[in-house]
Structure formats: C-alpha cells, structure tokens
Scaffold this motif. Structure first.
Motif, mmCIF file in Angstrom:
data_model
loop_
_atom_site.group_PDB
_atom_site.id
_atom_site.type_symbol
_atom_site.label_atom_id
_atom_site.label_comp_id
_atom_site.label_asym_id
_atom_site.label_seq_id
_atom_site.Cartn_x
_atom_site.Cartn_y
_atom_site.Cartn_z
ATOM 1 N N GLU A 1 6.072 41.984 -81.119
ATOM 2 C CA GLU A 1 6.859 40.762 -80.994
ATOM 3 C C GLU A 1 6.448 39.947 -79.771
ATOM 4 O OE1 GLU A 1 9.123 44.085 -78.956
ATOM 5 O OE2 GLU A 1 7.947 43.816 -80.784
ATOM 6 N N ASP A 2 5.632 40.508 -78.859
ATOM 7 C CA ASP A 2 5.211 39.779 -77.672
ATOM 8 C C ASP A 2 4.216 38.672 -77.993
ATOM 9 O OD1 ASP A 2 6.802 41.418 -76.158
ATOM 10 O OD2 ASP A 2 5.194 42.795 -75.626
ATOM 11 N N ASN A 3 3.532 38.774 -79.102
ATOM 12 C CA ASN A 3 2.532 37.770 -79.470
ATOM 13 C C ASN A 3 2.580 37.549 -80.985
ATOM 14 O OD1 ASN A 3 0.426 35.946 -79.024
ATOM 15 N ND2 ASN A 3 -1.140 37.504 -79.365
ATOM 16 N N PRO A 4 3.710 37.019 -81.493
ATOM 17 C CA PRO A 4 3.871 36.917 -82.951
ATOM 18 C C PRO A 4 2.918 35.911 -83.580
ATOM 19 C CG PRO A 4 5.664 35.796 -81.826
ATOM 20 C CD PRO A 4 4.890 36.510 -80.770
ATOM 21 N N VAL A 5 2.556 36.186 -84.825
ATOM 22 C CA VAL A 5 1.706 35.308 -85.618
ATOM 23 C C VAL A 5 2.601 34.349 -86.392
ATOM 24 C CG1 VAL A 5 -0.005 35.221 -87.463
ATOM 25 C CG2 VAL A 5 -0.063 37.096 -85.798
ATOM 26 N N VAL A 6 2.253 33.073 -86.385
ATOM 27 C CA VAL A 6 3.059 32.060 -87.067
ATOM 28 C C VAL A 6 2.519 31.830 -88.478
ATOM 29 C CG1 VAL A 6 3.889 29.681 -87.015
ATOM 30 C CG2 VAL A 6 3.591 30.953 -84.876
ATOM 31 N N VAL A 7 3.393 31.989 -89.470
ATOM 32 C CA VAL A 7 3.044 31.712 -90.860
ATOM 33 C C VAL A 7 3.935 30.576 -91.351
ATOM 34 C CG1 VAL A 7 2.907 32.598 -93.211
ATOM 35 C CG2 VAL A 7 2.337 34.097 -91.274
ATOM 36 N N GLU A 8 3.313 29.451 -91.682
ATOM 37 C CA GLU A 8 4.039 28.305 -92.232
ATOM 38 C C GLU A 8 3.792 28.257 -93.741
ATOM 39 O OE1 GLU A 8 3.528 24.559 -89.862
ATOM 40 O OE2 GLU A 8 2.185 25.850 -88.690
ATOM 41 N N LEU A 9 4.868 28.225 -94.501
ATOM 42 C CA LEU A 9 4.770 28.086 -95.954
ATOM 43 C C LEU A 9 5.194 26.679 -96.349
ATOM 44 C CD1 LEU A 9 4.507 29.056 -98.914
ATOM 45 C CD2 LEU A 9 6.909 29.794 -98.738
ATOM 46 N N PHE A 10 4.298 25.968 -97.032
ATOM 47 C CA PHE A 10 4.640 24.673 -97.618
ATOM 48 C C PHE A 10 5.010 24.936 -99.071
ATOM 49 C CE2 PHE A 10 2.035 23.746 -93.961
ATOM 50 C CZ PHE A 10 2.732 22.707 -93.367
ATOM 51 N N THR A 11 6.265 24.618 -99.407
ATOM 52 C CA THR A 11 6.828 25.020 -100.687
ATOM 53 C C THR A 11 7.718 23.914 -101.231
ATOM 54 O OG1 THR A 11 8.067 26.793 -101.803
ATOM 55 C CG2 THR A 11 8.839 26.139 -99.619
ATOM 56 N N MET B 1 8.318 35.200 -98.022
ATOM 57 C CA MET B 1 8.940 34.766 -96.780
ATOM 58 C C MET B 1 10.104 35.673 -96.376
ATOM 59 S SD MET B 1 7.175 32.308 -95.584
ATOM 60 C CE MET B 1 8.156 31.397 -94.408
ATOM 61 N N HIS B 2 10.818 36.203 -97.366
ATOM 62 C CA HIS B 2 11.901 37.129 -97.052
ATOM 63 C C HIS B 2 11.357 38.379 -96.366
ATOM 64 C CE1 HIS B 2 15.247 35.090 -99.140
ATOM 65 N NE2 HIS B 2 14.323 34.680 -99.987
ATOM 66 N N GLU B 3 10.198 38.869 -96.833
ATOM 67 C CA GLU B 3 9.569 40.026 -96.206
ATOM 68 C C GLU B 3 9.084 39.692 -94.798
ATOM 69 O OE1 GLU B 3 9.601 42.996 -97.768
ATOM 70 O OE2 GLU B 3 10.728 41.938 -99.315
ATOM 71 N N LEU B 4 8.441 38.542 -94.654
ATOM 72 C CA LEU B 4 7.917 38.136 -93.355
ATOM 73 C C LEU B 4 9.039 37.924 -92.341
ATOM 74 C CD1 LEU B 4 5.216 35.554 -94.482
ATOM 75 C CD2 LEU B 4 4.796 37.837 -93.578
ATOM 76 N N ALA B 5 10.163 37.393 -92.812
ATOM 77 C CA ALA B 5 11.278 37.085 -91.916
ATOM 78 C C ALA B 5 11.820 38.338 -91.235
ATOM 79 C CB ALA B 5 12.388 36.377 -92.678
ATOM 80 N N GLY B 6 11.586 39.503 -91.821
ATOM 81 C CA GLY B 6 12.068 40.745 -91.241
ATOM 82 C C GLY B 6 11.103 41.401 -90.288
ATOM 83 N N ARG B 7 9.965 40.789 -90.042
ATOM 84 C CA ARG B 7 8.942 41.394 -89.188
ATOM 85 C C ARG B 7 8.990 40.811 -87.776
ATOM 86 N NH1 ARG B 7 3.269 42.100 -92.370
ATOM 87 N NH2 ARG B 7 2.643 42.312 -90.182
ATOM 88 N N ASP B 8 8.946 41.692 -86.776
ATOM 89 C CA ASP B 8 8.967 41.239 -85.392
ATOM 90 C C ASP B 8 7.657 40.585 -84.986
ATOM 91 O OD1 ASP B 8 11.555 42.114 -84.925
ATOM 92 O OD2 ASP B 8 10.915 44.087 -84.231
ATOM 93 N N ASP B 9 6.558 40.945 -85.665
ATOM 94 C CA ASP B 9 5.244 40.432 -85.257
ATOM 95 C C ASP B 9 4.882 39.128 -85.944
ATOM 96 O OD1 ASP B 9 4.980 41.617 -87.767
ATOM 97 O OD2 ASP B 9 2.892 42.188 -87.417
ATOM 98 N N LEU C 1 -5.050 38.466 -92.632
ATOM 99 C CA LEU C 1 -5.074 37.396 -91.639
ATOM 100 C C LEU C 1 -4.093 37.672 -90.498
ATOM 101 C CD1 LEU C 1 -5.390 34.080 -93.694
ATOM 102 C CD2 LEU C 1 -7.002 34.993 -92.020
ATOM 103 N N ILE C 2 -2.913 38.152 -90.840
ATOM 104 C CA ILE C 2 -1.935 38.475 -89.801
ATOM 105 C C ILE C 2 -2.495 39.547 -88.870
ATOM 106 C CG2 ILE C 2 0.309 39.561 -89.381
ATOM 107 C CD1 ILE C 2 1.318 38.101 -91.896
ATOM 108 N N ALA D 1 6.899 32.023 -79.520
ATOM 109 C CA ALA D 1 7.927 32.922 -79.030
ATOM 110 C C ALA D 1 9.266 32.537 -79.626
ATOM 111 C CB ALA D 1 8.014 32.890 -77.506
ATOM 112 N N ARG D 2 10.136 33.512 -79.777
ATOM 113 C CA ARG D 2 11.505 33.251 -80.183
ATOM 114 C C ARG D 2 12.322 32.905 -78.944
ATOM 115 N NH1 ARG D 2 9.457 37.323 -83.395
ATOM 116 N NH2 ARG D 2 9.737 36.982 -85.643
#
Length: 239
Positions: free
Chosen positions: A28-38, A52-60, A125-126, A236-237
């Motif tokens: 979580e110190d260096n999270p990867v940003v995933v943008e979904l255009f939907t 996105m539901h799966e990704l939303a639960g990941r700290d990284d 990619l992540i 960062a969050r």
C-alpha cells in the motif's frame, strides 16, 4: 461491444485470476493506479466493472471508475457519467498515439492501456508497475474536510512538471438500467469517481506542500501525474 455470453465467461476467468493473487506486505506504500473508462450503455462493460470490485479490495491498487457519456445516445444516459471523464480518456489517447477511444478501457499508472476485462494482462501490468522503484515520496493527511499533501523527489528526472490532483469516489453505487443494451440489468459499481480537482503544479525539483478543502466526505486519493496526461508517478490514499 461483445456478446453477453462472452461477457460472463470473461468475468469468471478474470475474477478467479484476481482471487488467486497474494498482495505483499507494505504494497500500500506505492499503490498502482487503475482507471477504468466504462459506461452503463455498453454491453461489454460489466466484466470490467466486476473486476473493479476485486481491485477495490486490494491495498496495492487504487481503482477508479470513470463513467463516460459518449454512449448516452444509444438509449440510456449513464447516471454517473461526466464529460470531463471523456476528455480525460481522449487526452490519454492523444498521449499514447491512439486514434480512438472505447469502453471498457483500463489505463494503468497513466501509461499502459488494456482493452476489455483481460484480468491476466492487468495482473501482469500491476505486478510490473509495483516492482518499480519509487521516484517520489508522497504523503497525504486528512482532517475532516481538509487535506494536506507533501511531495518530495527521490529519484526523479529533471525538466518535467507535474499535476498534483485529488480524486474523490463513491465506494459503491447501484444502478437499475431501464433502456439501451443493458436494459433490465441491476448493477453495482465500485469506486465511482465523483470529483477530480487539481491542487497545483509541481516542478519535481524540491519538496512542496499543498492544501485544499475537499468537496465531500467521500474517500479521497492523491495522484501525482506528469502534465499533459503523462505517467502517474505517485499515488496515495488520504486517510
């Protein structure tokens, strides 16, 4: 936009792939940003929305769903669409030398694009971005409706400028789609982007601080992105 049978096969495969991942401690110190255009007007989008539901639960990972408006004309106006999201996707296309935009499309750390809901390609990619050394130290603190941000260069090339941005999102929103290609579907959407504001520009040469009043009490994340829709070099969050 593909068939519903293909859509559900892709969803199942992608979710299984993501459930098998093990997120390392400290990711979580260096999270990867995933943008979904939907879009709610796109029959091929539900598998990507499910990811996105799966990704939303990941700290990284910082997962952000940007609903676009250019499918509204085919029978259903997306309830969460914002023309600014379409403009952002167009800017990514220009930066990447692409001549068209489409849904669903994922952009990873402002650099790599994935068509559809290819869970395995996204996982690769992540992992690749997560393994890169941090170029920037980014700290974000939140106290009620106020946010403070500090950026500090670690190993950053000189000569570029960066946008320091704050994004707020709804963790979960529900839609009952009554017309268009997904008519009759009741869908839940994760991490729907509600606001996007630029706190200021940064020259990348020395530490700098920013502060702002948030637009709502929704969760917030900070993105540091090379100006001109370039790579996202830190995220960062704000907690």
């Amino acid at each position: 936009m593909g068939s519903e049978s293909d859509m559900f096969r892709s969803t199942t495969a992608a979710i299984v792939a993501f459930m098998s991942l093990v997120v390392p401690a400290g990711a979580e110190d260096n999270p990867v940003v995933v943008e979904l255009f939907t879009s709610q007007g796109c029959s091929s989008c539900p598998p990507a929305d499910a990811l996105m539901h799966e990704l939303a639960g990941r700290d990284d990972v910082i997962a952000l769903a940007l609903h676009v408006d250019y499918w509204d004309y085919i029978g259903w106006k997306d309830l969460f669409a914002d023309p600014a999201h379409t403009l952002r996707q167009k800017a990514y296309a220009r930066e990447g030398g692409r001549t068209m935009i489409y849904t669903p499309q994922m952009i990873v750390n402002g650099q790599d694009d994935i068509a559809g809901a290819d869970g395995l390609a996204l996982m690769d990619l992540i992992d690749a971005h997560r393994s890169e050394a941090a170029e920037v130290s980014l700290r974000a603190d939140r106290a009620g409706g106020q946010i403070g941000v500090e950026v500090r260069p670690l190993d950053l090339p000189h000569g570029d400028s960066y946008d320091v941005q704050v994004v707020q999102y709804s963790p979960l929103r529900h839609a009952e789609i009554k017309r268009g290609e997904l008519a009759g579907r009741k869908l839940d959407y994760a991490n729907v982007v509600e606001s996007w504001q630029v706190l200021g520009q940064w020259n990348g040469a020395e530490a700098q601080t920013y502060s702002a009043t948030l637009k709502s009490d929704l969760p917030a994340v900070i993105l540091v992105q090379r100006a001109g829709q370039g790579p996202i070099i830190a995220a960062a969050r704000a907690e």
